[in-house]
Write a protein that holds these residues in place. Structure first.
Motif, PDB file in Angstrom:
ATOM      1  N   LEU A 125       5.069   2.190  -4.768  1.00 19.19           N
ATOM      2  CA  LEU A 125       4.676   1.578  -3.497  1.00 19.19           C
ATOM      3  C   LEU A 125       5.841   1.513  -2.515  1.00 19.19           C
TER       4      LEU A 125
ATOM      5  N   GLY B 274      -1.252   1.598  -1.550  1.00 17.77           N
ATOM      6  CA  GLY B 274      -1.883   0.430  -2.162  1.00 17.77           C
ATOM      7  C   GLY B 274      -3.388   0.582  -2.288  1.00 17.77           C
TER       8      GLY B 274
ATOM      9  N   THR C  57      -5.886   1.230  -6.082  1.00 14.17           N
ATOM     10  CA  THR C  57      -7.071   0.458  -6.457  1.00 14.17           C
ATOM     11  C   THR C  57      -8.341   1.309  -6.369  1.00 14.17           C
TER      12      THR C  57
ATOM     13  N   ASN D 186       0.504  -4.991  -5.617  1.00 18.14           N
ATOM     14  CA  ASN D 186       0.199  -4.813  -4.190  1.00 18.14           C
ATOM     15  C   ASN D 186       0.581  -6.059  -3.400  1.00 18.14           C
TER      16      ASN D 186
ATOM     17  N   TYR E 113       3.519  -5.823  -0.653  1.00 17.05           N
ATOM     18  CA  TYR E 113       3.068  -5.873   0.744  1.00 17.05           C
ATOM     19  C   TYR E 113       3.002  -7.295   1.313  1.00 17.05           C
TER      20      TYR E 113
ATOM     21  N   GLY F 148      -1.601  -7.308   0.932  1.00 15.36           N
ATOM     22  CA  GLY F 148      -1.894  -6.818  -0.412  1.00 15.36           C
ATOM     23  C   GLY F 148      -3.321  -7.128  -0.821  1.00 15.36           C
TER      24      GLY F 148
ATOM     25  N   TYR G 138      -5.683  -4.687   1.133  1.00 12.22           N
ATOM     26  CA  TYR G 138      -5.593  -3.313   0.649  1.00 12.22           C
ATOM     27  C   TYR G 138      -6.287  -3.165  -0.705  1.00 12.22           C
ATOM     28  N   SER G 139      -6.032  -4.113  -1.596  1.00  8.67           N
ATOM     29  CA  SER G 139      -6.645  -4.048  -2.928  1.00  8.67           C
ATOM     30  C   SER G 139      -8.156  -4.232  -2.843  1.00  8.67           C
TER      31      SER G 139
ATOM     32  N   SER H 160      -4.152 -11.691  -6.400  1.00 11.41           N
ATOM     33  CA  SER H 160      -3.135 -11.489  -5.358  1.00 11.41           C
ATOM     34  C   SER H 160      -2.290 -12.745  -5.172  1.00 11.41           C
TER      35      SER H 160
END
Length: 203
Positions: A13, A24, A28, A46, A50, A55, A58-59, A151
């Motif tokens: 990453l 990212g 996933t 992530n 990030y 994060g 994005y995930s 997260s």
């Protein structure tokens, strides 16, 4: 899968951070096509790399996109003559009717768990011709809850390490979710899916 360690994921990453959110999201997204990928670890990394909110987004987007693409592919392929013949079998029909009646709960509840038979869930929903909007809503909500929790842990992992009680709670939480996912998976296989599928471990 030994390549997907925390250090390697963080290196990947950071190495391609210039591409923005793409690395990212890609990691996933791949989960739906490479079942052994460690979902919780990827989501946590992530968030650590990030930041919590980027994060998380994005995930969440990557997981939902991967699940939805898999679902649509199976739903489309499921119109083939071979799968129609297989789906016409009484035991298969029983399993598909259950998914059709309980599809939202089925996808939502298993989507909350950071470990579980994600690929099998997408395939079952696709073969059962689950309503697209219902499936998408269940995935968005279920994955959203799961990604938010993981997260949060990933973004604050150093704090958990400094506080043994919180860290122990995280371990218990993960083990509990793993136990629940196995129980739900076993119940579905034993009670609703055809014998041929029940004898095949879910991804």
């Amino acid at each position: 899968m030994s390549l997907f360690t925390q250090d390697n994921l963080e290196w990947f990453l950071e190495k391609f951070r210039g591409l923005g959110p793409i690395p990212g999201i890609l990691l996933t997204f791949m989960k739906s096509f490479v079942p052994p990928l460690p979902t919780a670890l990827i989501v946590g990394v992530n968030a650590a790399v990030y930041g919590f909110w980027p994060g998380f987004i994005y995930s969440w987007f990557g997981l939902v996109a991967g699940c939805f693409v898999t679902f649509l592919l199976v739903r489309s392929v499921g119109k083939s003559r071979y799968l129609d013949q297989w789906a016409a079998k009484p035991k298969v029909q029983k399993g598909m009717r259950w998914v059709q009646r309980n599809g939202f709960s089925y996808v939502f509840l298993l989507g909350i768990l950071p470990v579980g038979p994600f690929v099998a869930v997408n395939i079952a929903a696709g073969l059962a011709r689950m309503h697209i909007q219902s499936y998408l809503m269940a995935v968005i909500l279920g994955k959203g809850i799961m990604v938010f929790c993981v997260s949060f842990i990933g973004a604050n992992f150093s704090d958990f390490l400094r506080q043994p009680v919180l860290f122990a709670g995280v371990i218990v939480f993960v083990l509990l979710l793993l136990w629940i996912s196995k129980k739900v998976e076993s119940y579905i296989l034993r009670s609703y899916l055809p014998e041929s599928a029940a004898n095949t471990p879910m991804e």
